[in-house]
Design an enzyme around this catalytic site. Structure first.
Site, mmCIF file in Angstrom:
data_model
loop_
_atom_site.group_PDB
_atom_site.id
_atom_site.type_symbol
_atom_site.label_atom_id
_atom_site.label_comp_id
_atom_site.label_asym_id
_atom_site.label_seq_id
_atom_site.Cartn_x
_atom_site.Cartn_y
_atom_site.Cartn_z
ATOM 1 N N ARG A 78 8.585 -35.816 15.680
ATOM 2 C CA ARG A 78 7.244 -35.305 16.012
ATOM 3 C C ARG A 78 6.199 -36.338 15.637
ATOM 4 N NH1 ARG A 78 4.790 -31.248 13.533
ATOM 5 N NH2 ARG A 78 6.124 -30.972 11.710
ATOM 6 N N ALA B 230 8.456 -39.897 7.276
ATOM 7 C CA ALA B 230 8.282 -38.470 6.981
ATOM 8 C C ALA B 230 7.256 -38.280 5.873
ATOM 9 C CB ALA B 230 9.615 -37.850 6.554
ATOM 10 N N TYR C 66 -1.558 -36.732 -2.392
ATOM 11 C CA TYR C 66 -1.220 -37.528 -1.194
ATOM 12 C C TYR C 66 -1.620 -38.999 -1.389
ATOM 13 C CZ TYR C 66 -1.190 -38.716 3.841
ATOM 14 O OH TYR C 66 -0.953 -39.296 5.065
HETATM 15 N N1 LIG Z 1 -1.598 -38.097 11.462
HETATM 16 C C1 LIG Z 1 -2.407 -38.938 10.831
HETATM 17 O O1 LIG Z 1 -3.606 -39.032 11.137
HETATM 18 C C2 LIG Z 1 -1.865 -39.821 9.732
HETATM 19 C C3 LIG Z 1 -2.716 -40.753 9.151
HETATM 20 C C4 LIG Z 1 -2.228 -41.608 8.159
HETATM 21 C C5 LIG Z 1 -0.900 -41.523 7.771
HETATM 22 N N2 LIG Z 1 -0.090 -40.595 8.331
HETATM 23 C C6 LIG Z 1 1.314 -40.557 7.883
HETATM 24 O O2 LIG Z 1 2.152 -40.743 9.008
HETATM 25 C C7 LIG Z 1 3.374 -40.036 8.809
HETATM 26 C C8 LIG Z 1 3.619 -39.110 9.990
HETATM 27 O O3 LIG Z 1 2.525 -38.200 10.090
HETATM 28 P P1 LIG Z 1 2.371 -37.184 11.319
HETATM 29 O O4 LIG Z 1 0.952 -36.772 11.366
HETATM 30 O O5 LIG Z 1 3.000 -37.749 12.534
HETATM 31 O O6 LIG Z 1 3.235 -35.941 10.755
HETATM 32 P P2 LIG Z 1 3.766 -34.643 11.493
HETATM 33 O O7 LIG Z 1 3.303 -34.585 12.919
HETATM 34 O O8 LIG Z 1 3.450 -33.509 10.581
HETATM 35 O O9 LIG Z 1 5.369 -34.879 11.514
HETATM 36 C C9 LIG Z 1 6.027 -35.008 10.298
HETATM 37 C C10 LIG Z 1 7.492 -35.310 10.532
HETATM 38 O O10 LIG Z 1 8.105 -35.481 9.236
HETATM 39 C C11 LIG Z 1 9.152 -34.541 9.090
HETATM 40 N N3 LIG Z 1 9.238 -34.127 7.689
HETATM 41 C C12 LIG Z 1 8.286 -33.541 6.916
HETATM 42 N N4 LIG Z 1 8.772 -33.294 5.682
HETATM 43 C C13 LIG Z 1 10.069 -33.734 5.675
HETATM 44 C C14 LIG Z 1 11.117 -33.728 4.713
HETATM 45 N N5 LIG Z 1 10.948 -33.217 3.490
HETATM 46 N N6 LIG Z 1 12.315 -34.231 5.082
HETATM 47 C C15 LIG Z 1 12.512 -34.738 6.307
HETATM 48 N N7 LIG Z 1 11.558 -34.789 7.276
HETATM 49 C C16 LIG Z 1 10.358 -34.277 6.953
HETATM 50 C C17 LIG Z 1 8.797 -33.400 10.022
HETATM 51 O O11 LIG Z 1 9.967 -32.614 10.337
HETATM 52 P P3 LIG Z 1 9.805 -31.150 11.022
HETATM 53 O O12 LIG Z 1 9.452 -31.414 12.464
HETATM 54 O O13 LIG Z 1 11.141 -30.530 10.867
HETATM 55 O O14 LIG Z 1 8.711 -30.451 10.286
HETATM 56 C C18 LIG Z 1 8.243 -34.184 11.208
HETATM 57 O O15 LIG Z 1 9.298 -34.728 11.986
HETATM 58 C C19 LIG Z 1 3.230 -39.290 7.476
HETATM 59 O O16 LIG Z 1 3.828 -40.032 6.449
HETATM 60 C C20 LIG Z 1 1.727 -39.229 7.276
HETATM 61 O O17 LIG Z 1 1.387 -39.144 5.908
HETATM 62 C C21 LIG Z 1 -0.539 -39.739 9.307
#
Ligand SMILES: NC(=O)c1ccc[n+]([C@@H]2O[C@H](COP(=O)([O-])OP(=O)(O)OC[C@H]3O[C@@H](n4cnc5c(N)ncnc54)[C@H](OP(=O)(O)O)[C@@H]3O)[C@@H](O)[C@H]2O)c1
Length: 240
Positions: free
Chosen positions: A12, A83, A147
């Site tokens: 995702r 993740a 975080y």
């Molecule tokens: N979105 C932003 O604006 C942003 C900005 C800066 C950094 N980030 C970082 O980028 C990364 C991805 O973010 P995102 O927004 O794409 O997240 P997201 O859409 O919430 O997707 C998170 C993914 O991680 C998996 N996950 C969560 N907890 C887990 C665990 N304990 N074990 C295994 N898998 C796990 C989820 O699995 P499920 O599908 O099964 O829940 C999902 O596949 C994260 O590290 C986040 O901190 C995001």
């Protein structure tokens, strides 16, 4: 034989874009997820990328899951620790559980993901470790003490791994995305989203594919001398 890439949280959001970009670049890709079976099945049906379910916060689950991926696809050459979760609260209201869940997933999860693949990378004299950190690990953020601590910790991890892995042909780098248009960010009320966009000089959110292209570059042979670096991809919102 194509190189093998593992992307945690690769079903995702940003992780899905990374899985797709690496597949398009010719890697055999394994994407992991925590529990959302429906999203993972849909992702596999649409992309052909195999998904694996385990909790990155658990060392044994990670080790066993990684062994299964290597038995299916071959030794892992590229590991993307993507993740991550948030459990936001102002510090005076943050519970020990909120602190611990984020530490276990975002920080210990990186150890649990990289540690099992590290010996093989050392033996084969090649490896790419890419950790998805965050702008909020660089600048801190209201209600994100937990975080921000983990995302700052990621930078210490890659700087240390870079020094340990360099002679074995392994690089370790971090990407710090700014605000990216994932489901999580798109789900916040429009007013809040607009105020976030107002703080980004680029005047827009980033796209998951923009982070994925950074990952594909860091994974490539062309990036072999980039080691221990942090790439900020935030539309000029913050400079280190
Ligand atoms: N979105 C932003 O604006 C942003 C900005 C800066 C950094 N980030 C970082 O980028 C990364 C991805 O973010 P995102 O927004 O794409 O997240 P997201 O859409 O919430 O997707 C998170 C993914 O991680 C998996 N996950 C969560 N907890 C887990 C665990 N304990 N074990 C295994 N898998 C796990 C989820 O699995 P499920 O599908 O099964 O829940 C999902 O596949 C994260 O590290 C986040 O901190 C995001």
């Amino acid at each position: 034989m194509s190189r093998v890439a593992l992307v945690t949280g690769g079903s995702r959001g940003i992780g899905a874009a990374i899985s797709n970009a690496l597949k398009d670049a010719g890697y055999s890709v394994a994407a992991t997820y925590a529990g959302n079976d429906e999203a993972a099945s849909k992702f596999t049906a649409e992309t052909g990328i195999k998904t694996y379910k385990w909790n990155v916060a658990d060392y044994d689950e990670s080790k066993n899951g990684i062994a299964q991926v290597e038995s299916d696809l071959g030794p892992i050459d590229v590991v993307v620790a993507n993740a991550g979760i948030t459990r936001d609260a102002p510090f005076h209201k943050m519970t020990p559980e909120q602190w611990q869940q984020v530490i276990d997933t975002n920080l210990t999860g990186v150890f649990n993901t990289v540690h099992p693949v590290w010996p093989g990378m050392r033996e084969r004299k090649f490896g790419r470790v890419i950790v998805i950190s965050s702008i909020n690990g660089q600048k801190g953020q209201f209600a994100q003490v937990n975080y921000a601590a983990t995302k700052a910790g990621d930078l210490g991890i890659v700087k240390s791994l870079a020094q340990e892995g360099a002679r074995a042909g392994i690089t370790a780098n971090a990407i710090c995305p700014g605000y990216i248009a994932t489901e999580m960010v798109m789900a916040v009320p429009e007013k809040v989203r607009e105020s976030i966009i107002g703080q980004i000089p680029a005047g827009r959110l980033g796209e998951p594919e923009e982070i994925a292209r950074c990952v594909a570059f860091l994974a490539s042979d062309d990036a072999g001398f980039i080691n221990g670096s942090t790439i900020s991809a935030n539309g000029a919102q913050f400079f280190v």
